[in-house]
Design a protein around this motif. Structure first.
Motif, PDB file in Angstrom:
ATOM      1  N   ILE A  36      -4.576  83.692 -41.797  1.00 59.47           N
ATOM      2  CA  ILE A  36      -4.221  82.442 -42.463  1.00 59.47           C
ATOM      3  C   ILE A  36      -5.175  81.387 -41.919  1.00 59.47           C
ATOM      4  O   ILE A  36      -5.119  81.042 -40.738  1.00 59.47           O
ATOM      5  CB  ILE A  36      -2.745  82.065 -42.211  1.00 59.47           C
ATOM      6  N   ASN A  38      -7.261  77.656 -41.804  1.00 59.84           N
ATOM      7  CA  ASN A  38      -7.266  76.202 -42.048  1.00 59.84           C
ATOM      8  C   ASN A  38      -5.879  75.588 -42.188  1.00 59.84           C
ATOM      9  O   ASN A  38      -5.726  74.586 -42.859  1.00 59.84           O
ATOM     10  CB  ASN A  38      -8.098  75.870 -43.295  1.00 59.84           C
ATOM     11  N   GLY A  39      -4.877  76.193 -41.572  1.00 65.51           N
ATOM     12  CA  GLY A  39      -3.526  75.648 -41.665  1.00 65.51           C
ATOM     13  C   GLY A  39      -3.266  74.589 -40.614  1.00 65.51           C
ATOM     14  O   GLY A  39      -4.032  74.423 -39.664  1.00 65.51           O
ATOM     15  N   PRO A  51      -4.638  71.648 -36.356  1.00 60.59           N
ATOM     16  CA  PRO A  51      -5.328  72.556 -37.274  1.00 60.59           C
ATOM     17  C   PRO A  51      -5.783  73.818 -36.552  1.00 60.59           C
ATOM     18  O   PRO A  51      -6.304  73.749 -35.442  1.00 60.59           O
ATOM     19  CB  PRO A  51      -6.533  71.736 -37.750  1.00 60.59           C
ATOM     20  N   ASP A  53      -6.355  78.517 -37.238  1.00 57.27           N
ATOM     21  CA  ASP A  53      -6.179  79.739 -38.010  1.00 57.27           C
ATOM     22  C   ASP A  53      -5.143  80.590 -37.287  1.00 57.27           C
ATOM     23  O   ASP A  53      -4.976  80.480 -36.071  1.00 57.27           O
ATOM     24  CB  ASP A  53      -7.495  80.520 -38.090  1.00 57.27           C
ATOM     25  N   ASP A  77      -5.837  80.991 -47.677  1.00 55.98           N
ATOM     26  CA  ASP A  77      -6.338  79.653 -47.383  1.00 55.98           C
ATOM     27  C   ASP A  77      -5.144  78.703 -47.354  1.00 55.98           C
ATOM     28  O   ASP A  77      -4.483  78.489 -48.360  1.00 55.98           O
ATOM     29  CB  ASP A  77      -7.342  79.206 -48.438  1.00 55.98           C
ATOM     30  N   ALA A  78      -4.872  78.145 -46.186  1.00 54.94           N
ATOM     31  CA  ALA A  78      -3.720  77.255 -46.020  1.00 54.94           C
ATOM     32  C   ALA A  78      -4.155  75.792 -45.896  1.00 54.94           C
ATOM     33  O   ALA A  78      -3.422  74.975 -45.353  1.00 54.94           O
ATOM     34  CB  ALA A  78      -2.914  77.676 -44.797  1.00 54.94           C
ATOM     35  N   THR A  79      -5.329  75.462 -46.407  1.00 54.95           N
ATOM     36  CA  THR A  79      -5.808  74.087 -46.349  1.00 54.95           C
ATOM     37  C   THR A  79      -4.765  73.148 -46.952  1.00 54.95           C
ATOM     38  O   THR A  79      -4.278  73.373 -48.055  1.00 54.95           O
ATOM     39  CB  THR A  79      -7.152  73.947 -47.106  1.00 54.95           C
ATOM     40  N   LYS A  81      -1.765  72.753 -45.909  1.00 56.50           N
ATOM     41  CA  LYS A  81      -0.407  73.297 -45.802  1.00 56.50           C
ATOM     42  C   LYS A  81      -0.006  73.481 -44.343  1.00 56.50           C
ATOM     43  O   LYS A  81      -0.837  73.702 -43.477  1.00 56.50           O
ATOM     44  CB  LYS A  81      -0.312  74.627 -46.535  1.00 56.50           C
ATOM     45  N   ALA A  82       1.282  73.391 -44.093  1.00 56.91           N
ATOM     46  CA  ALA A  82       1.821  73.636 -42.752  1.00 56.91           C
ATOM     47  C   ALA A  82       2.039  75.132 -42.575  1.00 56.91           C
ATOM     48  O   ALA A  82       2.441  75.828 -43.509  1.00 56.91           O
ATOM     49  CB  ALA A  82       3.134  72.892 -42.552  1.00 56.91           C
ATOM     50  N   VAL A  83       1.751  75.624 -41.382  1.00 55.76           N
ATOM     51  CA  VAL A  83       1.984  77.024 -41.037  1.00 55.76           C
ATOM     52  C   VAL A  83       2.912  77.014 -39.827  1.00 55.76           C
ATOM     53  O   VAL A  83       2.562  76.491 -38.774  1.00 55.76           O
ATOM     54  CB  VAL A  83       0.667  77.752 -40.697  1.00 55.76           C
TER      55      VAL A  83
END
Length: 170
Positions: A36, A38-39, A51, A53, A77-79, A81-83
């Motif tokens: 995952i 760029n979260g 920020p 990965d 790609d979680a740009t 977005k919250a992870v």
């Protein structure tokens, strides 16, 4: 004494094998099932999100950080977005939701991956529902309550795992 040609061949073979082992280890370390990218990591620690990965291997988070050079079978790609790698809900009141949908989707979609039921039971049992500080004796009573419940649960699990079945209530 070995002939020089044989010594060179052995050294070359050892060097090539060492290089292959190092290469394989580096590839295995950088290869994941899911990556995952760029979260914004929200880890539940109370610290500000950051920020990064997140890499998953099997059913475990393998690492979190700058994984620009990593590879994975699946890349998300979680740009923007919250992870959230998983939260523990110590005050679970979702029994009805779990009866309706045993997958626990109501909590999973919020990032909760572990429910702890009954965490407030000792306090309610000893103090009632009042918002008061326990006395030392009440605190000891709550600790005894938890200790006894853990012992009973461990005995139940042992019985179920050994095939003895659940213990009959008295």
């Amino acid at each position: 004494m070995r002939p020089p040609a044989l010594q060179r061949a052995l050294r070359t073979t050892v060097a090539v094998l060492a290089l292959l082992l190092v290469s394989a280890a580096a590839t295995a370390a950088g290869r994941y099932d899911t990556l995952i990218r760029n979260g914004l990591i929200v880890d539940g620690s109370g610290e500000a999100p950051y920020p990064a990965d997140l890499a998953i291997r099997g059913d475990r988070i393998a690492t979190i950080g700058d994984l620009e050079d990593a590879a994975a079978a699946r890349v998300i790609d979680a740009t923007g977005k919250a992870v959230s790698p998983g939260f523990i809900n110590m005050m679970a009141w979702s029994v009805i939701d779990l009866i309706r949908d045993g997958r626990g989707m109501s909590d999973l979609t919020q990032g909760i991956t572990l429910e702890v039921f009954g965490a407030t039971t000792p306090r309610a049992y000893v103090l009632g529902m009042d918002d008061v500080q326990p006395t030392p004796a009440q605190l000891m009573a709550m600790q005894d309550f938890v200790r006894d419940a853990m012992r009973e649960d461990s005995e139940e699990w042992e019985n179920m795992l050994t095939g003895a079945g659940p213990r009959a209530s008295s």
